[in-house]
Design a protein around this motif. Sequence first.
Motif, PDB file in Angstrom:
ATOM      1  N   ILE A  96       0.836  -1.201   0.000  1.00 57.72           N
ATOM      2  CA  ILE A  96       0.000   0.000   0.000  1.00 57.72           C
ATOM      3  C   ILE A  96       0.869   1.249   0.000  1.00 57.72           C
ATOM      4  CG2 ILE A  96      -1.629   1.349   1.369  1.00 57.72           C
ATOM      5  CD1 ILE A  96      -2.949  -0.935  -0.087  1.00 57.72           C
ATOM      6  N   THR A 102      -8.421  -6.682  -3.024  1.00 54.33           N
ATOM      7  CA  THR A 102      -9.702  -6.122  -2.598  1.00 54.33           C
ATOM      8  C   THR A 102     -10.861  -6.984  -3.097  1.00 54.33           C
ATOM      9  OG1 THR A 102      -8.713  -3.912  -2.785  1.00 54.33           O
ATOM     10  CG2 THR A 102     -11.106  -4.033  -2.565  1.00 54.33           C
ATOM     11  N   TYR A 161      -8.078   0.595   3.006  1.00 53.66           N
ATOM     12  CA  TYR A 161      -6.884   0.070   3.675  1.00 53.66           C
ATOM     13  C   TYR A 161      -6.444   0.997   4.801  1.00 53.66           C
ATOM     14  CZ  TYR A 161      -6.733  -3.368  -0.017  1.00 53.66           C
ATOM     15  OH  TYR A 161      -7.049  -4.403  -0.860  1.00 53.66           O
ATOM     16  N   LEU A 164      -5.444  -3.183   7.588  1.00 56.51           N
ATOM     17  CA  LEU A 164      -4.067  -3.622   7.355  1.00 56.51           C
ATOM     18  C   LEU A 164      -3.558  -4.468   8.519  1.00 56.51           C
ATOM     19  CD1 LEU A 164      -2.589  -0.369   5.806  1.00 56.51           C
ATOM     20  CD2 LEU A 164      -2.891  -2.565   4.658  1.00 56.51           C
TER      21      LEU A 164
END
Length: 972
Positions: A551, A735, A903, A908
């Motif tokens: 990310i 996702t 996220y 996370l």
Amino acid sequence: MSWSEIPANTSPRSQAGCRKGPLQPGASAAPRPFARFRWVPPIGPPLKDTFVVTSPGVNATVDITGTSGVAAASGLLHYLKYSCNAHVSWEADQLDLPDALPAAQIKLTSVDRFRYYQNVCTASYSMAWWNWTRWEREIDWMALNGINLPLAFTGQEAIWHRVYTALGLTQEELDEHFSGPAFFAWARMGNIRGWGGPLSMAWHNQTLDLQHKILARMRQLGILPVLPAFAGHVPGGLTRLFPEANITRMSRWVNFPDQYSRTYLLDPNDPLFLKIGSAFIREIMSEFGTDHIYNCDTFNEMTPSSNDPAYLTSVGAAIYGGMSHADPGAIWVMQGWIFYNAQQFWHTEQAKALLTSVPIGRLLVLDLASERAPQYNRLESYFGQPFIFNMLHNYGGVDGLFGNVGTLLQNLQEARTYPNVTMVGTGLTPEGINQNYVMYDFMNEMGWRQQAPNVTQWAADYARRRYGGSDARLATAWQYLMRSVYDCQIFLRFHGRHIIIAQRPKLRPNYLRSVYNESSQTSNHGQYVLVTVPRLDRKPDGMWYNMTDVIAAWDLLVGVARGDAADALGVHEDLEGVGMDPAIPAGQSGIRRGDARQGGRADEGAPPPRRSFSASGEDAGQQRLIATAGGDAPPPRHSLEGRREPQQQRIRRGVEPRLAPPARPRYAGGASDSQQRDMSEEGCPEDGGGVSGRAGEREGRREDRPERERAAAVTAQATFRHDLVDVTRQILQVTGGQMVMKMIDHYRNKVSLAVEESHLLLLDLLKDLEQLLASSPDFLLGRWLEDAASWATTQEERDLYVYNALNQVSLWGPQGQITDYAVKQWAGQVSDYLLPRWDKFGRALVDCLAEGKDFDQLAFGEDLFKTVEEPFTKNVNRTFSSEPIGDSVEIALRLHAKYRPIYDAKFLGYLEMRYRQVLKREEWMKMKKEGKMRKRMMKKTKGKRKKGKEMKGKGEKMLDSWRENSVKAFEE
């Protein structure tokens, strides 16, 4: 002839004069030649390649001298990479050279004799439809990267057609034997027959012409092509012509029907084997000439009829005899996959019988998956036969970010320091290419590096070369990726095969099957749930990396694409305290003191421990996060209910683009300077100097450009756009997999509206994924199909080739025998194959709840095959765009704004918990496996210690003799 005697098949004059393609970058814009090449064998040690690059730094011609054409080409790429910050890759090139060519004085010698390239499957998964233009670029890429020993299999069906018709076989019998072009690899290895065929004479003629061009170019560059040999797999019609021959039917391969399986194997000990084998080699030599190197794999994923060592010895000798009878200088190249894939058959005694049946130095073993499962150490360095250490890395050409740079470096160091090792090279053996180029760029350099690189610094340099910019965010992004998704610390096989959205829809995804194999090692990596068959028993995608780092890398790439002010020195507010400690360098996550991946000394300290995602860092806190998610009813352990804002709302509200949080601090490598010298600093011994100038200096006047102009130049690079699409694709893939799990959760909790909502959100994501992939030329189904159709001379041929291409990336067989093994995340395949499957699955779940009935996976699978999957492969007249549509940067920015809010630290943290569980399970399984091995060894040696001591002495003497002979063969 031994390996030390293999010559290049082209004169020094011809090799030195080879300056086509990437060997002349920038030539069209320069008033004088960019580089001058010379072929001078004496400049380096024998049996290795050496190049010398000399550049005065005043825009004069760069002088490159090499011991071969490949060596000189390698010198050119080295200068471009480490002096000019340029980049050449499968996807695109970055050749924005400095206005003033940098000064340089470089001398470098390869570590080993050979750099090998290709898996036998690569010819089908990636190269099936290549024309000469694409092949010429690939061969030049091979030379630039130092590859001097690749497979050259094109056109062999045409040679077999000649041999078999001369024996008296009919065209109908040959049509039952030859497969279609997309499945050549498995027909050649005797796994299948006839599937995807027949072949026309037009195909044979075109491939013969192409092979002539391929071999001429390879030999011109000093590359040694590996040609095919006879493995014993024959048409069934031979039983009519030779009823007395010892021809047997093999067992079914992966449940293919008998019409396309149960191939015919001619016993190597039968006199007919020598006749056919030598006839094929003579025909090959007559048509193409030879460099005396041949590949042959008789038992790939097929079991021999007997495990008697005497039989296996006779088989090996007979197979080699089929080559040497026609070419006395023949050398047999064997894929060592059988020793890994069928260890239950190829025990030490059986492997020794086969390997020692050929004279030492006449058999070269490809240790096919050395980066994860080397076999040379199990088989005593192949009992004296030379072998090549290879990186397999990819199965089926599937998409998905993946690498294991840490274990690669560790295993390579162990191989090179193995006692009396017979290793003679390094190589690349992926089943499919055009994915994760960074791993192949990294591995290619290992053939020239004496010491392990500092992966952290290497990643930063890679970013600078790939994009032609010095933005620190790009370097940091790649450092994050190299220490997470490209540093897998567990045993993974078939990565790409557990992507949820690419799997066939299923209510209960079999996590153990898709992530752990029988020995509980992580398996099928890359078959993410999103890209395989929908099922109700799906489990979450395997999480072998820390998602926080991915990310963070995504944020940084998007920040550059958006034109944000460059600042890579801050901290991500929503990522702070999440994931690994930023001081842990790439390639060093969780390694022990003095590990080869770190490149450090044994007395150097271990990296700092990872931090927990939670404030307290306690496991109890992690468990509470999962236990309290989802409201009143106890949710499944993978439920994400209860986050600060529901996932569905965050996606729906369509947030405006926000400034990307600044990156966490850059981290430094832990290795000593002396042990972590970059290749660019390895100087020429005569002059005692290295490459002139460091990274900033190499940029020349490019660095004088305004910051915004440089950022715009980076985002315009095809390499940057490819990576932005690829990383965004990875995020959508994860996702989407989580959305599937939510939909299944809601079905189990019998919340119909929630199932319907999750279903619609999933379809929306798949449409976004389609649009993203359609904007890149590297993710288009249309190009794959267009290339297939380009080989056709009739409408019938066109339809057959397009069907081949569609079937391989979906059903892989008439009834889906290996469904989704080679599935791709391509525009066109998402819209017409993946999306309809998940749409049908979601509708089925809603209908089951509405009608109060259970979901029938078997009935659903049969209906899915008839209504979606089989029609996809047979719709050969459906057209897909072969050109990109839309702007990749604009689309990626929109998707970042839409999906990035999901996220947060809480989500996370959940993903990191899954990641830690995988690591913990892997550690437990290793301990369990070691315990079983100890028990087995104790049982085996009990009561036989005296006999063991006697045999040990004899065995050591024999092994020393084999190794001594092998070394002599290489150093003559």
